[in-house]
Design an enzyme around this catalytic site. Structure first.
Site, mmCIF file in Angstrom:
data_model
loop_
_atom_site.group_PDB
_atom_site.id
_atom_site.type_symbol
_atom_site.label_atom_id
_atom_site.label_comp_id
_atom_site.label_asym_id
_atom_site.label_seq_id
_atom_site.Cartn_x
_atom_site.Cartn_y
_atom_site.Cartn_z
ATOM 1 N N HIS A 17 43.515 -9.907 -4.585
ATOM 2 C CA HIS A 17 44.766 -10.800 -4.963
ATOM 3 C C HIS A 17 45.337 -10.415 -6.388
ATOM 4 O O HIS A 17 46.329 -10.632 -6.585
ATOM 5 C CB HIS A 17 44.229 -12.364 -4.806
ATOM 6 C CG HIS A 17 43.539 -12.622 -3.846
ATOM 7 N ND1 HIS A 17 42.340 -13.421 -3.441
ATOM 8 C CD2 HIS A 17 44.178 -12.634 -2.494
ATOM 9 C CE1 HIS A 17 42.302 -13.869 -2.403
ATOM 10 N NE2 HIS A 17 43.362 -13.267 -1.420
ATOM 11 N N LYS A 41 39.011 -24.157 6.759
ATOM 12 C CA LYS A 41 38.064 -25.387 7.358
ATOM 13 C C LYS A 41 36.962 -25.772 6.296
ATOM 14 O O LYS A 41 36.861 -26.936 5.961
ATOM 15 C CB LYS A 41 37.786 -24.873 8.609
ATOM 16 C CG LYS A 41 38.699 -25.188 9.856
ATOM 17 C CD LYS A 41 38.052 -25.268 11.204
ATOM 18 C CE LYS A 41 39.284 -25.051 12.095
ATOM 19 N NZ LYS A 41 38.931 -23.718 12.980
ATOM 20 N N ARG A 90 46.847 -5.410 4.092
ATOM 21 C CA ARG A 90 45.504 -4.619 3.998
ATOM 22 C C ARG A 90 45.672 -3.485 4.843
ATOM 23 O O ARG A 90 45.643 -2.520 4.681
ATOM 24 C CB ARG A 90 44.418 -5.507 3.926
ATOM 25 C CG ARG A 90 44.336 -6.172 2.634
ATOM 26 C CD ARG A 90 43.428 -7.126 2.876
ATOM 27 N NE ARG A 90 43.732 -8.394 3.396
ATOM 28 C CZ ARG A 90 43.281 -9.649 3.604
ATOM 29 N NH1 ARG A 90 42.273 -9.718 3.067
ATOM 30 N NH2 ARG A 90 43.616 -10.414 4.368
ATOM 31 N N SER A 128 38.491 -12.761 0.890
ATOM 32 C CA SER A 128 37.536 -13.673 0.323
ATOM 33 C C SER A 128 36.485 -14.082 1.096
ATOM 34 O O SER A 128 35.368 -14.502 0.749
ATOM 35 C CB SER A 128 38.406 -14.949 0.203
ATOM 36 O OG SER A 128 39.475 -14.775 -0.543
HETATM 37 P P1 ADP Z 1 41.839 -13.996 2.381
HETATM 38 O O1 ADP Z 1 41.288 -15.046 2.684
HETATM 39 O O2 ADP Z 1 42.131 -13.076 3.571
HETATM 40 O O3 ADP Z 1 41.503 -13.133 1.049
HETATM 41 P P2 ADP Z 1 44.372 -15.600 1.355
HETATM 42 O O4 ADP Z 1 44.883 -16.514 2.426
HETATM 43 O O5 ADP Z 1 43.652 -15.963 0.204
HETATM 44 O O6 ADP Z 1 43.320 -14.288 2.340
HETATM 45 O O7 ADP Z 1 45.328 -14.317 1.055
HETATM 46 C C1 ADP Z 1 46.675 -14.272 0.658
HETATM 47 C C2 ADP Z 1 47.569 -13.200 0.482
HETATM 48 O O8 ADP Z 1 46.647 -12.213 -0.130
HETATM 49 C C3 ADP Z 1 47.940 -12.707 1.792
HETATM 50 O O9 ADP Z 1 49.117 -12.169 2.078
HETATM 51 C C4 ADP Z 1 46.663 -11.391 2.026
HETATM 52 O O10 ADP Z 1 47.178 -10.579 3.025
HETATM 53 C C5 ADP Z 1 46.644 -10.952 0.672
HETATM 54 N N1 ADP Z 1 45.697 -10.542 0.333
HETATM 55 C C6 ADP Z 1 44.104 -10.920 0.329
HETATM 56 N N2 ADP Z 1 43.247 -10.216 0.175
HETATM 57 C C7 ADP Z 1 43.861 -8.703 -0.387
HETATM 58 C C8 ADP Z 1 43.720 -7.363 -0.615
HETATM 59 N N3 ADP Z 1 42.349 -7.123 -0.934
HETATM 60 N N4 ADP Z 1 44.703 -6.621 -1.076
HETATM 61 C C9 ADP Z 1 45.957 -6.961 -0.627
HETATM 62 N N5 ADP Z 1 46.340 -8.112 -0.353
HETATM 63 C C10 ADP Z 1 45.459 -9.169 -0.201
#
Ligand code: ADP
Length: 163
Positions: A17, A41, A90, A128
């Site tokens: 992120h 959730k 990703r 995450s």
């Molecule tokens: P996650 O729980 O899968 O990490 P989030 O809802 O917190 O997802 O992610 C928010 C945004 O960040 C989404 O567009 C997701 O594709 C992107 N994202 C999450 N992890 C990564 C990563 N490792 N590299 C690039 N983008 C990411």
């Protein structure tokens, strides 16, 4: 002035992120990182805690602000005057859902566009959920999150186990 929103659950914020935030922050004049209320959730962190962690991790970026939001993303984009939604891609597995979301949002708000940034290769596997799973079994998460976030995750896991 190009204002953008980077929405997500950020439970917790990972190095993947942060990489997207840094890169989007370089391209956009202003970036609002927006934590979705009710998106997970059984979240590990409250929305307030997630906002706080993100604020600490982005404090060095003057054009980046962090907030939370409830409701439709495009409504929030309109309210904050943002014309761009940033999302990270990703792998192919992200694509179908992201395409559907982007097309739906464009139908509702044609003036707001979605921009995708592809992940930096070293974070392509990172989510995450993976961080939480590894931490649950006391694995090393230092490659996935910053030291501050690592500490916060470990404290949460301790609290959970003592319950
Ligand atoms: P996650 O729980 O899968 O990490 P989030 O809802 O917190 O997802 O992610 C928010 C945004 O960040 C989404 O567009 C997701 O594709 C992107 N994202 C999450 N992890 C990564 C990563 N490792 N590299 C690039 N983008 C990411």
């Amino acid at each position: 002035m190009t204002r953008a929103i980077y929405p997500g659950s950020f439970d917790p914020v990972t190095r993947g992120h942060l990489d997207i935030i840094e890169r989007a922050g370089r391209t956009m004049e202003h970036l609002t990182v927006a934590v979705l209320v009710n998106s997970v959730k059984n979240p590990l962190f409250t929305v307030e805690e997630r906002v706080e962690l993100l604020r600490r991790e982005t404090a060095h970026l003057p054009n980046v602000e962090v907030t939370s939001f409830n409701g439709l993303l495009v409504d929030f984009a309109r309210e904050s005057g943002a014309k761009v939604i940033i999302r990270g891609l990703r792998a192919v597995t992200d694509f179908e859902y992201e395409l559907q979301m982007a097309q739906t949002n464009r139908k509702i708000a044609p003036e707001v566009d979605t921009l995708f940034l592809t992940t930096s290769l070293e974070y392509a596997y990172l989510s995450s959920s993976i961080v939480k799973e590894v931490a649950l079994y006391d694995g090393d998460i230092s490659a996935f999150v910053t030291p501050e976030v690592e500490h916060a995750v470990k404290e949460k896991m301790k609290q959970k186990q003592n319950r």
